[in-house]
Design an enzyme around this catalytic site. Sequence first.
Site, PDB file in Angstrom:
ATOM      1  N   GLY A 197       0.816  -1.209   0.000  1.00 27.00           N
ATOM      2  CA  GLY A 197       0.000   0.000   0.000  1.00 27.00           C
ATOM      3  C   GLY A 197       0.846   1.255   0.000  1.00 27.00           C
ATOM      4  CG  ASP A 198       3.300   2.252   3.286  1.00 21.35           C
ATOM      5  OD1 ASP A 198       2.983   3.348   3.763  1.00 21.35           O
ATOM      6  OD2 ASP A 198       3.154   1.182   3.891  1.00 21.35           O
ATOM      7  CB  THR A 199       5.308   0.319  -2.783  1.00 20.64           C
ATOM      8  OG1 THR A 199       6.186  -0.088  -1.733  1.00 20.64           O
ATOM      9  CG2 THR A 199       6.092   0.433  -4.070  1.00 20.64           C
TER      10      THR A 199
END
Length: 388
Positions: free
Chosen positions: A155-157
């Site tokens: 999700g962060d990437t």
Amino acid sequence: MGQLIAGPFAAKTLADFGADVIKIEPPGAGDPLRKWRLLKDGTSVWWQVQSRNKRSVALDLKSSDAQEIVRKLAGEADVLIENFRPGALEGWQLGPDVLLELNPRLVMLRISGYGQTGPYRDRPGFGVVAEAMGGLRHLTAEPERVPVRVGISLGDTLAGLHGVIGILIALQERQHSGRGQVIDVALYEAVFNCMESLLPEYGAFGAVRGPAGSALPGIAPSNAYLCNDGAYALIAGNGDSIFRRLMAVIERPDLAADPQLADNAGRVARVGELDAAIGTWTSKRSVEEVLKALDEASVPAGKIYTVADIADDPHYQARGMVQSLLMDDGSQLAVPGIVPKLSRTPGEHRRQAPGIGQDTDAVLAEVGLTPQQISELKRRGVVAGGNP
């Protein structure tokens, strides 16, 4: 400005292609990522990837003097990236109303769990929560089993990559308008944006897609098939002509010629039968034998790679995706190559990840502070690092 994954990943991507990235981190411990996962000489080896090609300035952002330094930096910058909770910058008098007044051409990327608006804006947001809210976590399981997470901070990437897209769009638009703008990326929205037909299928048919294990629902045949050496072959035979070639390889001409299986809809209706036929064939062969036969027939297939497979793979090596970094102690560290590949202006690994505040003196001098002023700020703990 920010730490850990999403914002720093966006900045790393830009730094790989020549952006002069100044990372602001707190004095003392610095970015927590410096101590995440496996450490070498006290520092995470992940840090060498996430912060390569960046300069580090250590500032205590709670200090009004540090906030003024940020305003000086933002006054000359093209882009500011931050992934604090919504409202944090405004609390430091560093919000868009202030910074865009100082520098109307500034592009501000703001990454947060739920975005800068909406009823959830003030909730703390991490990638794993975003993956669940975005719809991904519900699908990553075997039917009737507990949903599992992807083993990385996906999700962060994804949010970082969406942020880079927003930055490039805003910089391109600025060439025409001369004005910057604010880019608002929410982690859950970055995940949701990758969920393909999930919502329209629900809107049109009330269909709630469920977990399907290794299969790809509605597309057949496409699955992971066990081989006789215990490995799995991932086979995607879902194109019409590909399907016929696959059936020829597994010696099922009857299925290749069946008119009901001539298109995807017919194959989906009989996916269990097809998976059984393919699985019977793979179960009598090693994964390498399976992949060799399918490659010769131009059927997309592959095995599940471990990192050891990646490091030894000749294709990874030929495309520069496994690079070797010379560390300060003389050892070599394997690090990922740069994506994407540009023909005329390819990215490069220009410098190692910095120590905490390694570039404080140089950067502050660039925005007009004298050595005496820098020394005084260090004495008061406002800044840290730099030259002795």
